[in-house]
Enzyme design. Structure first.
Site, mmCIF file in Angstrom:
data_model
loop_
_atom_site.group_PDB
_atom_site.id
_atom_site.type_symbol
_atom_site.label_atom_id
_atom_site.label_comp_id
_atom_site.label_asym_id
_atom_site.label_seq_id
_atom_site.Cartn_x
_atom_site.Cartn_y
_atom_site.Cartn_z
ATOM 1 N N THR A 325 0.847 -1.188 0.000
ATOM 2 C CA THR A 325 0.000 0.000 0.000
ATOM 3 C C THR A 325 0.882 1.237 0.000
ATOM 4 O OG1 THR A 325 -1.771 1.199 1.172
ATOM 5 C CG2 THR A 325 -0.183 -0.003 2.527
ATOM 6 N N HIS A 377 2.297 -11.617 14.181
ATOM 7 C CA HIS A 377 3.349 -12.217 15.014
ATOM 8 C C HIS A 377 3.039 -13.671 15.369
ATOM 9 C CE1 HIS A 377 6.957 -12.234 17.157
ATOM 10 N NE2 HIS A 377 6.792 -11.242 18.003
#
Length: 414
Positions: A325, A377
């Site tokens: 992006t 994560h």
């Protein structure tokens, strides 16, 4: 013959759509394949073409949510095509006739004040359970809402239409407008909240010296444009190539979680976030690792034009293993992009600003860009995330050697 036009399926996972705009009016004569409506799904806005020529009768209103396969209009295929605009004009007085009776319909409403004593009912100002829940979510006190239910009771509709107090006005225009979000915007909002709540999202940052890329673009952009039919040599091809290289070095970033399993991909389908007239769209560049600079620029241009013109399809936005992006086009200097689920990583580009940096013990001014990697994560550890972003930085700061095999002209197909 009366033809029933049903909502076609935009994709396997889509069960309903919303009528965004009717492009014709009830009673209009339409030609076969003429666009008669725009329909919103949770992934794209699509045009609905007429299946046959004839006079159309609408069976759904703008804003209605209809199931895939439901009838939204009828087409009388035996109706004759009107000559010019005479036919619609002749029907205009008929359409106006009911309006003349409007005052009669309004008359009973004038007696509403007589029902005022009912407002003293125990129900006056008391919200229904559903209304109370909505008012609590909006943090609006029931005492500030006028109930339209029996005895002055606050209904669910009253709560939905209630707006918080904006304080005591002191002059000036204070107009408000309440519009329903498109199905696409509602789905994007749902996915963004889901990404925040259901992933262990972290963001790591780095900065890139854009001087080497600027030098290549300044040297070859005119020849690139002339050779490849007006195609520009932008930054996205460099970043896409750098990302696909880094994904091969750190494959965990190119994987997804599926319950107790990890799905790893040996290809790189890069989702490119673009801003379209209907909101954020994320079309996919398939097998970007196999494309040349020219191929990437051509595919991104094709998808961006389709998004801008409202012609993007569900298939164009299905899949993707990693997202890029670019908030820099709007002037963003630094941000924490949100993961595009079920993907595990997204790279955020930002604006380019000349800043002083230390080069070989000396202070020099170079065009610099901050880059950000948001990652899940649960599946990507710090070593992989930081290593991935460093690999992207290294490729962008040494593009000829790491992205072009030492030959810029050949890589750009010049």
């Amino acid at each position: 013959m009366i033809l029933e036009m049903k909502v076609p399926s935009p994709g396997e996972s889509i069960k309903e759509v919303e009528i965004a705009t009717w492009l014709v009016k009830d009673g209009d004569y339409v030609e076969k394949d003429q666009a008669i409506a725009e329909v919103d799904s949770d992934k794209a806005t699509l045009e609905l073409p007429a299946e046959m020529s004839g006079v159309i009768t609408l069976k759904a209103e703008e804003g209605d949510t209809v199931a895939v396969g439901a009838v939204v209009c009828l087409i009388d295929t035996d109706a004759a095509k009107p000559a010019g605009g005479a036919a619609p004009a002749a029907e205009a007085p008929k359409a106006e006739a009911p309006k003349a009776e409007a005052p009669k319909a309004e008359a009973p409403k004038a007696e509403a004040p007589k029902a005022a004593p009912a407002a003293t009912s125990y129900a006056a100002g008391t919200p229904s359970p559903a209304a109370r829940k909505i008012l609590d979510e909006k943090n609006i006190a029931p005492a500030t809402v006028s109930g339209t239910g029996k005895g002055g009771r606050i209904t669910k509709d009253d709560a939905v239409n209630a707006v918080p107090s904006m304080g005591t006005p002191t002059g000036g225009s204070r107009g408000t407008e309440r519009t329903k979000l498109s199905m696409l915007r509602r789905k994007v909002a749902e996915r963004l909240v889901s990404a925040k709540n259901e992933t262990a999202m972290l963001t790591t940052f780095n900065e890139v010296n854009m001087t080497p890329i600027n030098q290549i673009r300044n040297e070859y952009k005119d020849a690139f444009k002339a050779k490849h039919g007006g195609l520009g040599l932008g930054f996205m091809s460099f970043f896409t190539k750098a990302v696909t290289r880094a994904l091969q070095l750190y494959p965990d970033v190119n994987s997804m979680m599926d319950g107790d399993y990890k799905i790893a991909y040996d290809f790189a389908d890069i989702s490119i976030a673009v801003s379209g007239p209907k909101g954020l769209m994320v079309p996919v560049v398939r097998n970007a690792e196999l494309l040349t600079f020219r191929g990437i620029e051509a595919e991104i241009k094709r998808l961006a034009l389709r998004a801008r013109d409202g012609q993007i399809t569900v298939d164009d936005m299905t899949g993707g293993t990693f997202t890029i992006t670019n908030g820099g086009v709007f002037g963003s200097m630094l941000s924490t992009p949100i993961i595009n689920p079920p993907q595990s990583g997204i790279l955020g580009m930002h604006n380019i600003i000349e800043r002083p940096i230390a080069v070989n013990g000396k202070v020099e001014i170079h065009p610099m860009m901050y880059v950000a990697l948001s990652y899940d994560h649960r599946i990507i550890d710090g070593r992989e995330s930081v290593g991935f972003l460093v690999a992207v930085k290294e490729a962008l700061e040494n593009p000829v050697e790491l992205l072009m095999n030492g030959d810029a002209k050949r890589a750009l197909e010049l």
